[in-house]
Scaffold this motif. Structure first.
Motif, PDB file in Angstrom:
ATOM      1  N   GLU A  10      -4.141   4.001   9.387  1.00  0.00           N
ATOM      2  CA  GLU A  10      -5.104   2.925   9.159  1.00  0.00           C
ATOM      3  C   GLU A  10      -4.422   1.557   9.203  1.00  0.00           C
ATOM      4  OE1 GLU A  10      -8.384   2.922   8.875  1.00  0.00           O
ATOM      5  OE2 GLU A  10      -8.533   5.087   9.156  1.00  0.00           O
ATOM      6  N   TYR A  11      -3.246   1.477   8.597  1.00  0.00           N
ATOM      7  CA  TYR A  11      -2.481   0.230   8.663  1.00  0.00           C
ATOM      8  C   TYR A  11      -2.173  -0.135  10.112  1.00  0.00           C
ATOM      9  CZ  TYR A  11       1.882  -2.494   8.830  1.00  0.00           C
ATOM     10  OH  TYR A  11       2.860  -3.405   9.151  1.00  0.00           O
ATOM     11  N   GLU A  70      -2.448   9.338   6.892  1.00  0.00           N
ATOM     12  CA  GLU A  70      -3.704   8.682   7.272  1.00  0.00           C
ATOM     13  C   GLU A  70      -3.698   7.208   6.884  1.00  0.00           C
ATOM     14  OE1 GLU A  70      -7.416  10.491   6.430  1.00  0.00           O
ATOM     15  OE2 GLU A  70      -6.782  12.516   7.053  1.00  0.00           O
ATOM     16  N   ARG A  71      -3.147   6.901   5.730  1.00  0.00           N
ATOM     17  CA  ARG A  71      -3.100   5.498   5.316  1.00  0.00           C
ATOM     18  C   ARG A  71      -2.186   4.694   6.251  1.00  0.00           C
ATOM     19  NH1 ARG A  71      -3.644   1.112   4.972  1.00  0.00           N
ATOM     20  NH2 ARG A  71      -3.793  -0.326   3.207  1.00  0.00           N
ATOM     21  N   TRP A  72      -1.096   5.315   6.705  1.00  0.00           N
ATOM     22  CA  TRP A  72      -0.226   4.628   7.665  1.00  0.00           C
ATOM     23  C   TRP A  72      -0.960   4.391   8.987  1.00  0.00           C
ATOM     24  CZ3 TRP A  72       3.887   1.733   7.560  1.00  0.00           C
ATOM     25  CH2 TRP A  72       4.538   1.425   8.752  1.00  0.00           C
ATOM     26  N   PHE A 108       0.815  -1.224   0.000  1.00  0.00           N
ATOM     27  CA  PHE A 108       0.000   0.000   0.000  1.00  0.00           C
ATOM     28  C   PHE A 108       0.842   1.264   0.000  1.00  0.00           C
ATOM     29  CE2 PHE A 108       0.611  -0.928   4.524  1.00  0.00           C
ATOM     30  CZ  PHE A 108       0.899   0.311   5.051  1.00  0.00           C
ATOM     31  N   PHE A 118      -1.128   7.249  -0.744  1.00  0.00           N
ATOM     32  CA  PHE A 118      -0.457   6.899   0.503  1.00  0.00           C
ATOM     33  C   PHE A 118       0.023   8.157   1.223  1.00  0.00           C
ATOM     34  CE2 PHE A 118       3.586   6.087   2.750  1.00  0.00           C
ATOM     35  CZ  PHE A 118       3.067   5.351   3.804  1.00  0.00           C
ATOM     36  N   GLU A 154       0.937   2.699  -3.413  1.00  0.00           N
ATOM     37  CA  GLU A 154      -0.337   3.023  -4.041  1.00  0.00           C
ATOM     38  C   GLU A 154      -0.604   4.521  -4.014  1.00  0.00           C
ATOM     39  OE1 GLU A 154      -3.178   0.750  -1.872  1.00  0.00           O
ATOM     40  OE2 GLU A 154      -2.487  -1.192  -2.663  1.00  0.00           O
TER      41      GLU A 154
END
Length: 457
Positions: A258-259, A254-256, A245, A251, A248
């Motif tokens: 969520e991970y 916020e995506r980190w 991800f 990234f 993608e």
């Protein structure tokens, strides 16, 4: 691995994404404030019989920590046991089986980094002579079984040791039998973080190859050049790996977050004690539904703790951690930060490094990561474009230019490029440290792996 201290108990409860991304946003720094933080671990052994000393035996791990205080280090205790030291050069902490780690201070240049490393090694060697111990700079214990190794009295380790066999076959080996070198680096913005993260992940297999230094298990060749790296592939799939991800679109912080919310928990720290929360959900914790602390919701310290429990090849907290290298001697402790600073702390170098790897597919990145532990610099590159050795030549040329552009000089007028010399030699010969150890094992050592102890600090 980080050492937790008791907080003041007055922290606000985390309520939403703004607080979850706050550590990452708070890590943004102008280039003038970028620093280098180097971490390195070493195995401790008794010179008389080469056993790994326990925490509380005479002249064991506790006594080493006590003796180190004469250099101005201040003790950190857990349940009455000294489990870490703090000082001007950062922190000294214990890995699960007594591996000794220096987490260095954030420094401005590589000359300072190498001076710090030299001070630390001189201190531990002096104390080692007094306590009858030596230190090995390798990625894997060359001759010890799990059962021969002690366990340090740190609460989080008890939880992890219990949980690891439930999620992978080699997690206990990771904890008990490996050592690494890491470097922590800064970023100026979310976009800068993303590019550095992507370059770091894509080139982490090259770093693993260059520093491969763990070819023995329990006295015999194990079929790998970096068995330490292989161990991570069967430790815990929920918190390790190459993180597709990250490459993608979209990234960012916020995506980190969520991970990390989806990474299962290990523990919660309350009143100086670690509460076992292994396998539980931080999302449930945020909703007040954590079974081991019903009704409670996490604070910023709980989130900081949780951020330290994922172990991918590159990790984000308020800085980026490069995590792919085996443990090694002084020259390679200096070389790892030189490699990554040269690539990531000069914009031209960062752009050039990204151009080398940006077209690789995720499948190709995964293949490199999986093959490098066995093949190191002989690993084939995507598209039939040579080997990892060929990539190493290109990447080191970029790193040299990046360090030269930084123009950070020591008192003799030397820039930082000299710290890459040991890697230049590895790429020139195509022979990584583990291959030299194997040559010695099959040659002058006569199959006696204990001869590796002559390489101790």
């Amino acid at each position: 691995m980080s050492t937790r201290e008791v907080s003041d108990g007055n922290e606000p409860v985390i309520e939403g994404i703004e607080q979850l991304v706050a550590p990452m946003i708070g890590g943004e720094k102008p280039e003038s404030d970028w620093r280098i933080g180097t971490e390195h671990e070493k195995f401790v052994y008794k010179r008389e019989d080469r056993h790994a000393p326990s925490y509380d035996e005479p002249d064991g791990i506790r006594d080493i920590l006590v003796e180190m205080q004469e250099y101005g280090w201040q003790p950190v205790e857990e349940n009455g046991n000294i489990i870490a030291l703090k000082g001007a050069d950062g922190a000294i902490s214990l890995e699960p089986a007594g591996q000794l780690e220096l987490s260095g201070a954030p420094l401005e240049n590589l000359h300072q980094t190498c001076a710090e490393t030299g001070r630390h090694l001189e201190q531990v060697k002096t104390i080692g002579e007094r306590c009858g111990v030596g230190y090995l700079g390798l990625g894997m214990w060359p001759d010890k079984t799990r059962e021969e190794l002690p366990i340090m009295p740190k609460g989080r380790y008890g939880i992890m040791l219990k949980h690891m066999p439930k999620v992978g076959n080699l997690g206990l080996d990771m904890m008990l039998r490996t050592c690494t070198i890491q470097v922590n680096l800064d970023y100026s913005s979310e976009a800068d973080m993303v590019k550095k993260f992507r370059v770091g992940l894509a080139l982490q297999p090259l770093a693993t190859a260059l520093f491969a230094n763990s070819p023995f298990t329990e006295g015999k060749p194990n079929g790998y050049l970096s068995y330490r790296s292989h161990i991570w592939s069967d430790t815990d799939p929920h918190r390790t790996g190459m993180l597709p991800f990250v490459f993608e679109d979209g990234f960012g912080y916020e995506r980190w977050a969520e991970y990390m919310l989806d990474v299962p928990m290990y523990f919660v720290f309350r009143d100086g004690k670690y509460i076992d929360a292994a396998g539980l959900s931080f999302r449930d914790f945020m909703d007040g539904n954590l079974s081991v602390l019903p009704g409670e919701r996490p604070t910023s310290s709980d989130w900081w703790d949780h951020l330290s429990t994922a172990f991918p090849e590159v990790r984000l907290k308020s800085f980026l951690e490069m995590r792919g290298a085996d443990g090694g001697p002084w020259s390679r402790i200096c070389a790892l930060p030189a490699f990554w600073v040269g690539l990531l702390y000069d914009q031209g170098a960062l752009d050039a490094a990204w151009n080398l790897v940006k077209d690789w597919s995720m499948e190709e990145r995964e293949r490199l990561r999986n093959e490098v532990p066995r093949l190191a610099l002989d690993t084939k590159l995507p598209g039939g474009k040579g080997t990892m050795q060929d990539l190493g030549r290109e990447v080191l040329a970029i790193a040299h230019k990046g360090l030269a552009a930084r123009a950070r000089l020591n008192a003799s007028g030397d820039n930082e490029t000299g710290y890459l010399e040991t890697l230049d030699e590895i790429v020139s010969t195509g022979k990584v440290p583990a291959q030299r150890l194997l040559d010695a094992y099959h040659g002058e050592w006569g199959g006696d792996v204990t001869r590796v102890y002559k390489y101790s600090f």
